[in-house]
Design a protein around this motif. Structure first.
Motif, PDB file in Angstrom:
ATOM      1  N   PRO A  94       0.798  -1.234   0.000  1.00  0.00           N
ATOM      2  CA  PRO A  94       0.000   0.000   0.000  1.00  0.00           C
ATOM      3  C   PRO A  94       0.826   1.279   0.000  1.00  0.00           C
ATOM      4  N   LEU A  95       1.911   1.310   0.778  1.00  0.00           N
ATOM      5  CA  LEU A  95       2.683   2.544   0.890  1.00  0.00           C
ATOM      6  C   LEU A  95       3.515   2.832  -0.359  1.00  0.00           C
ATOM      7  N   ALA A  96       3.629   1.848  -1.259  1.00  0.00           N
ATOM      8  CA  ALA A  96       4.301   2.079  -2.539  1.00  0.00           C
ATOM      9  C   ALA A  96       3.337   2.677  -3.564  1.00  0.00           C
ATOM     10  N   THR A 156      -7.148  -0.615   8.774  1.00  0.00           N
ATOM     11  CA  THR A 156      -5.741  -0.905   9.059  1.00  0.00           C
ATOM     12  C   THR A 156      -4.974  -0.982   7.748  1.00  0.00           C
ATOM     13  N   VAL A 157      -3.836  -0.320   7.720  1.00  0.00           N
ATOM     14  CA  VAL A 157      -2.935  -0.391   6.570  1.00  0.00           C
ATOM     15  C   VAL A 157      -1.760  -1.276   6.940  1.00  0.00           C
ATOM     16  N   LEU A 202       7.979   0.217   4.670  1.00  0.00           N
ATOM     17  CA  LEU A 202       8.549   1.372   3.967  1.00  0.00           C
ATOM     18  C   LEU A 202       8.557   2.548   4.935  1.00  0.00           C
ATOM     19  N   VAL A 203       9.726   2.805   5.499  1.00  0.00           N
ATOM     20  CA  VAL A 203       9.839   3.748   6.610  1.00  0.00           C
ATOM     21  C   VAL A 203       9.384   5.148   6.227  1.00  0.00           C
ATOM     22  N   LYS A 253       5.183   9.423   6.613  1.00  0.00           N
ATOM     23  CA  LYS A 253       4.221  10.271   5.899  1.00  0.00           C
ATOM     24  C   LYS A 253       2.801   9.975   6.372  1.00  0.00           C
ATOM     25  N   LEU A 254       2.494   8.692   6.565  1.00  0.00           N
ATOM     26  CA  LEU A 254       1.165   8.295   7.014  1.00  0.00           C
ATOM     27  C   LEU A 254       0.874   8.847   8.409  1.00  0.00           C
ATOM     28  N   ALA A 255       1.885   8.898   9.246  1.00  0.00           N
ATOM     29  CA  ALA A 255       1.703   9.406  10.608  1.00  0.00           C
ATOM     30  C   ALA A 255       1.294  10.877  10.609  1.00  0.00           C
ATOM     31  N   GLY A 256       1.622  11.597   9.545  1.00  0.00           N
ATOM     32  CA  GLY A 256       1.293  13.017   9.470  1.00  0.00           C
ATOM     33  C   GLY A 256      -0.005  13.325   8.763  1.00  0.00           C
ATOM     34  N   GLU A 257      -0.803  12.308   8.436  1.00  0.00           N
ATOM     35  CA  GLU A 257      -2.036  12.504   7.669  1.00  0.00           C
ATOM     36  C   GLU A 257      -3.239  12.887   8.527  1.00  0.00           C
TER      37      GLU A 257
END
Length: 358
Positions: A171-173, A199-200, A205-206, A211-215
């Motif tokens: 997903p993160l790609a 849940t993702v 992918l660090v 980036k997801l943490a800042g959404e």
């Protein structure tokens, strides 16, 4: 061509306005596509015929995937679909029913969606990882997977309660399209699923985790760990970096710090590879004091050469973690008898097609 499932409510309003219609027509379309699940634009009978004709003439479409195969478990708790996209490529999506184990709890209906056709991560024990990467999916193609099962559940008088991004692909790609799909599915004027019910799952992918943490989203994060050291992890995940284990653990801490959402580490138990008591002790030391949760996943049979451990070995691995006060569970198995692991149905169908070629 623009799929209506791609548009946010505000974009739907702007589209309706450009067509020369009142704002409430956007609400009608949104109700239709997220509650009634029409097959075509012409099925939205509350819209004026002229408007439906204009939508079609201007290149708007509805639903970007059609079902070609469906298999389900004997108890109907697991249903797997193979969907064909507009370019004839196919992806899998799975519905899992979790019946209540305690009084005063409700049945969960969890949809597992794919985000890519194939996968570039190359995990050696994963059927999707063995098929290679073909392309990223669009947000509307991700949303449509949920819609297929929402329609099926509606016929049963039920509804989708949970969503996991754990199907084919990383997903993160495919970050931007994944986020767009999440925001569409959680928008109260669209599908309206609660953020905490999503849940993702990522191979780790660090940069994507950061980036997801800042959404500003209250969604869960599951990180596929699979090994307590880099040597073993790179054997299982060839694309992993040299220091992937420490990077993943640190990114999990950061995600929890920024979102308040506990991170789950996923650990596929593979017979004779990462399931020994010694490795369990090493894993416990790695996670000591971390405060995270580890989900032990007995390997589903795939096209590879790996096998799932015997139940005795699984329980022993779990006991070692418990002795170290590591919060862990063994995942409830769903769909083993119908090859519900990511990529298995698609692989079987493609192999069958190849076998039938002259």
């Amino acid at each position: 061509m623009t799929d209506l499932y791609r548009l946010f409510p505000e974009e739907m309003e702007e589209m309706v306005k450009k067509l020369g219609y009142e704002r409430f027509r956007a609400d009608q379309i949104l109700h239709y596509i997220y509650k009634e699940f029409p097959k075509t634009i012409n099925d939205m009978l509350q819209l004026p015929a002229a408007m439906r004709e204009k939508l079609i003439a201007d290149g708007y479409t509805l639903g970007s995937a059609k079902q070609t195969h469906m298999i389900q478990s004997d108890n109907e708790d697991t249903v797997k679909l193979l969907l064909e996209l507009d370019d004839k490529k196919s992806v899998e999506t799975v519905l899992m029913r979790y019946r209540p184990l305690k009084l005063n709890t409700k049945t969960r209906h969890t949809v597992c969606v794919s985000t890519q056709v194939g996968c570039a991560m190359g995990c050696t024990f994963c059927a999707t990882g063995q098929m290679g990467f073909e392309r990223n999916m669009k947000a509307e193609e991700i949303v449509t997977q949920v819609i297929h099962f929402a329609n099926l559940l509606k016929e049963r008088g039920e509804h989708v309660t949970n969503l996991v991004f754990m199907g084919m692909g990383e997903p993160l790609a495919n970050y931007d399209e994944m986020i767009r799909a999440i925001r569409l599915l959680t928008n109260p004027r669209a599908f309206g699923l609660g953020q905490r019910h999503i849940t993702v799952s990522t191979i780790g992918l660090v940069s994507g985790i950061s980036k997801l943490a800042g959404e500003d989203l209250q969604i869960g994060l599951a990180v596929s760990l699979h090994a307590p050291n880099d040597t073993l992890r790179r054997r299982l995940v060839p694309t992993a970096s040299a220091n992937s284990v420490s990077e993943i653990i640190e990114s999990g801490r950061e995600y929890f710090k920024r979102t308040g959402r506990r991170v789950t580490f996923e650990y596929a138990l593979i017979e004779g590879v990462n399931d020994t008591p010694e490795i369990a002790n090493e894993l416990a030391e790695l996670l000591d004091g971390n405060g995270s949760h580890i989900n032990l996943i007995p390997l589903n049979p795939t096209a590879g050469d790996f096998s799932r451990p015997a139940k005795k070995r699984i329980l022993e691995f779990e006991r070692v973690l418990y002795r170290h006060n590591i919060n862990c569970t063994v995942r409830v198995e769903k769909g083993v008898e119908i090859a519900a692991a990511c990529g298995q149905l698609r692989t079987d169908v493609l192999n069958e097609k190849d076998a039938n070629l002259p």
